[in-house]
Design a protein around this motif. Structure first.
Motif, PDB file in Angstrom:
ATOM      1  N   SER B  21       0.915  -1.543   0.308  1.00 31.33           N
ATOM      2  CA  SER B  21      -0.111  -0.118  -0.070  1.00 31.33           C
ATOM      3  C   SER B  21       1.201   1.002  -0.209  1.00 31.33           C
ATOM      4  N   TYR B  22       0.018   2.389  -0.758  1.00 32.63           N
ATOM      5  CA  TYR B  22       1.031   3.413  -0.341  1.00 32.63           C
ATOM      6  C   TYR B  22       0.150   4.408   0.324  1.00 32.63           C
ATOM      7  N   VAL B  29      -3.325   3.851   0.575  1.00 34.84           N
ATOM      8  CA  VAL B  29      -4.447   2.924  -0.199  1.00 34.84           C
ATOM      9  C   VAL B  29      -3.224   1.568  -0.376  1.00 34.84           C
ATOM     10  N   GLN B  30      -4.469   0.485  -0.855  1.00 37.01           N
ATOM     11  CA  GLN B  30      -4.340  -0.827  -0.652  1.00 37.01           C
ATOM     12  C   GLN B  30      -4.073  -1.150  -2.603  1.00 37.01           C
ATOM     13  N   ALA B  31      -2.757  -1.206  -2.546  1.00 44.24           N
ATOM     14  CA  ALA B  31      -2.845  -1.196  -4.624  1.00 44.24           C
ATOM     15  C   ALA B  31      -3.033  -3.218  -4.291  1.00 44.24           C
ATOM     16  N   VAL B  32      -1.913  -4.144  -3.549  1.00 48.67           N
ATOM     17  CA  VAL B  32      -1.805  -4.681  -4.268  1.00 48.67           C
ATOM     18  C   VAL B  32      -2.084  -6.279  -2.500  1.00 48.67           C
ATOM     19  N   GLY B  52      -4.351  -1.442 -14.040  1.00 48.03           N
ATOM     20  CA  GLY B  52      -4.508  -1.253 -13.008  1.00 48.03           C
ATOM     21  C   GLY B  52      -5.387  -2.097 -11.222  1.00 48.03           C
ATOM     22  N   CYS B  53      -4.934  -3.396 -11.805  1.00 54.65           N
ATOM     23  CA  CYS B  53      -4.871  -4.276 -10.707  1.00 54.65           C
ATOM     24  C   CYS B  53      -4.136  -4.376  -9.953  1.00 54.65           C
ATOM     25  N   GLY B  54      -1.838  -4.318 -10.753  1.00 50.43           N
ATOM     26  CA  GLY B  54      -1.420  -3.888  -9.276  1.00 50.43           C
ATOM     27  C   GLY B  54      -0.831  -5.272  -9.757  1.00 50.43           C
ATOM     28  N   THR B  57       2.898  -4.002  -9.236  1.00 48.07           N
ATOM     29  CA  THR B  57       2.999  -3.506  -8.748  1.00 48.07           C
ATOM     30  C   THR B  57       3.956  -4.746  -8.200  1.00 48.07           C
ATOM     31  N   ARG B 220      -8.854  -4.035  -8.503  1.00 48.61           N
ATOM     32  CA  ARG B 220      -7.686  -3.037  -7.340  1.00 48.61           C
ATOM     33  C   ARG B 220      -8.982  -3.294  -5.890  1.00 48.61           C
ATOM     34  N   PRO B 221      -8.155  -3.426  -4.601  1.00 46.57           N
ATOM     35  CA  PRO B 221      -7.029  -3.804  -4.350  1.00 46.57           C
ATOM     36  C   PRO B 221      -6.672  -5.428  -5.152  1.00 46.57           C
TER      37      PRO B 221
END
Lengths: 300, 290
Positions: B21-22, B29-32, B52-54, B57, B220-221
């Motif tokens: 998360s960032y 914000v949860q990315a993964v 954009g699903c990560g 990342t 996402r996340p």
């Protein structure tokens, strides 16, 4: 019904094509291209460039002609050409000046000042810009000071420079340095901010460490902007030098031009101006050439 | 070269309890979230998912560019901290150094390792020969086509003999024909080098055609929605993409991703405050688009 007609049609046209077709296709490789065709091809490929050169020459000649007419007829139309020297008078004083060691000394001195001031600016400005671009703390410390000093024109530094430096020569070099320093610094810094972060990542996953990344990625990536800075810096260096020479100099092409005015040698004023123009053009061509040497990947 | 070709298979990637998360002004914000994946030595694994699903990342975390918020990433049991030449990476934007010739680009990793010039020149030439690029060794990347650039990118990443090759939508910018050829080239190189590959793409056909296994991510996340083994025989031919087996896999993956894409797009629509519009109609047309 229609198919026989079609067949006959193609049969009829075939021999005609066969007769005309191979003849021109075979001849060119058989004999090597003559000088005429070679010249013609060269002309076709370089037409745009030749056109630009031709128009450039015509426009320069037209400029000289207008200048000549304005001065021989001493036109007064808002601006007064009564005392302006004609091109022929300037040419006469030019032929005299190139045999005059004093004139050559003026030019050499100006070139030496440019060389010193500009080189110092490049030697300080480029590394400083690179370091500021890489290390945030250095940027945060130096940037505010640079931003305050940057808008001050180099000419405004003349009195301060005279106070700061023991000799006139040093203060003139200092002013030339200041003029070119800020464009070089700012453009180098700009180049650093535009470095593609993906290239840095690519270098990292090929095993590059901080120093290698700096040398192999940040520096070459910034080079185009560094050279923009050097070109702009060279222009401003000449502006600053001439101003400084006019105010505080004893020698130099700027001093020569100003002295000519004081001594009412009008032809020499124009000669000095043209010399400055040619020197400025020459030095920016030198930088452009150096840029092409250093950045072979940028040439077409 | 020989060292690269005959190296024993290794490169076991493991990602456990992974989340990333960032911080933003509205909080983290949860990315993964809660993700486990693994790639066995010599395996070819793809990650697909809606944009954009990560998935990128996740790949960047394996590369060492991003630190997981929780969980660990290990390669052969050793935790990943920071990028290294052990994990070669190929980027969508090619990311060749424009100021280096093709050969100098390929040499870069060897140069960083301190290999003497003559030796690394020879190695780079051999590798470029395998990729059919020796004629272009003195060219600058600017003069190459997209497909050639990416071939150089792959060769450059493989030059140091990494255990693992990570590819982030490497063929996304290529036209369809070139893409097919590049897939074939990648497969050949992979089979020769016995290297573990983690491949991120949004192209389902590409994922099935290339992979031993495909992970499908949620919107996402991002987390792993499904893991699909691809039992298709190797070597795989282009014609295989018409087989019923392939098409069945494709249908399955397609419906998984469509579900997530709709979720992602539906989320965006309500985010933009468009509830007043006819959502049903909207959803319908979105589905048609997909």
């Amino acid at each position: 019904m229609s198919s026989p007609a079609l067949v006959r049609h193609s049969e009829d046209s075939m021999p005609a094509i066969a007769e005309a077709g191979p003849a021109p296709a075979v001849t060119p490789p058989a004999t090597p291209p003559s000088f005429g065709t070679f010249a013609l091809r060269w002309y076709r490929l370089n037409r745009a460039g030749l056109r630009a050169i031709a128009i450039g020459i015509i426009s320069l000649l037209a400029f000289l002609l207008v200048w000549h007419l304005l001065t021989t007829y001493r036109v007064v139309f808002f601006v007064r050409f009564t005392n302006v020297p004609s091109p022929l008078a300037v040419y006469a004083s030019f032929t005299k000046a190139i045999h005059d060691p004093k004139f050559l000394m003026h030019i050499l001195l100006s070139c030496r000042r440019i060389l010193m001031g500009f080189s110092l600016a490049a030697i300080v400005g480029v590394p400083l810009g690179l370091i500021m671009g890489r290390f945030k703390l250095v940027h945060e410390i130096i940037f505010p000071v640079a931003e305050v000093l940057r808008p001050i024109p180099a000419i405004a530094w003349v009195p301060m420079a005279i106070m700061l430096w023991p000799t006139n020569e040093q203060s003139i070099v200092f002013i030339t340095f200041l003029g070119s320093f800020f464009p070089i610094l700012v453009n180098t810094l700009h180049g650093m901010t535009l470095v593609d972060p993906v290239l840095v990542r690519a270098a990292q996953c090929l095993g590059a460490r901080e120093r290698s990344i700096f040398r192999e990625v940040y520096f070459p990536a910034s080079l185009p902007h560094i050279f923009t800075g050097l070109t702009v810096g060279m222009g401003v260096a000449w502006v600053s030098l001439i101003a400084a020479e006019m105010i505080s100099g004893q020698y130099g092409i700027g001093y020569f031009t100003w002295e000519a005015y004081s001594l009412v040698q009008y032809a020499d004023i124009a000669l000095g101006m043209i010399a400055i123009g040619v020197l400025g053009l020459g030095s920016s061509l030198l930088i452009r050439g150096a840029g092409q040497l250093v950045m072979p990947w940028r040439s077409r | 070269m020989n060292e690269i070709l005959t190296k024993a298979p290794q490169g076991h990637i493991e990602v456990r309890n992974f989340s990333l998360s960032y911080d933003s002004i509205e909080g983290p914000v949860q990315a993964v979230t809660d993700t486990q994946i693994h790639v066995k030595p010599g395996e070819f694994v793809s990650i697909v998912g809606p944009s954009g699903c990560g998935k990128s990342t996740l790949l960047n975390a394996v590369a060492g560019f991003l630190k997981p918020t929780t969980g660990v990433v290990t390669v052969d049991g050793e935790p990943v901290n920071g990028p290294s030449a052990e994990r070669g990476m190929v980027f969508q934007q090619y990311s060749l150094f424009p100021w280096k010739t093709v050969r100098e680009n390929v040499e870069f990793g060897l140069k960083m390792r301190g290999m003497p010039r003559s030796q690394r020149e020879r190695a780079a030439r051999t590798l470029l020969g395998l990729a059919g690029l020796e004629a272009f060794e003195k060219h600058y990347p600017d003069k190459l086509s997209g497909g050639m650039k990416q071939r150089v990118g792959i060769v450059r990443a493989l030059a140091t003999g990494p255990k693992v090759l990570l590819l982030d939508e490497p063929f996304g910018a290529l036209d369809a024909q070139t893409r097919v050829i590049m897939q074939q080239i990648l497969t050949n190189m992979w089979q020769r080098l016995k290297i573990s590959v983690l491949f991120v793409t949004h192209d389902i056909d590409e994922a099935i055609f290339l992979s031993d296994r495909v992970y499908c991510m949620t919107a996402r996340p991002g987390s792993i929605k499904a893991e699909i083994p691809i039992p298709l025989e190797r070597p795989r031919q282009q014609a295989m993409m018409m087989s019923s087996e392939f098409l069945a896999l494709r249908r399955g993956l397609m419906s998984l991703i469509r579900e997530e894409s709709l979720k992602a797009m539906g989320g965006e629509i309500s985010d933009m405050g468009l509830q007043g519009l006819n959502i049903e109609l909207h959803g319908h047309s979105l589905a048609d688009v997909i």
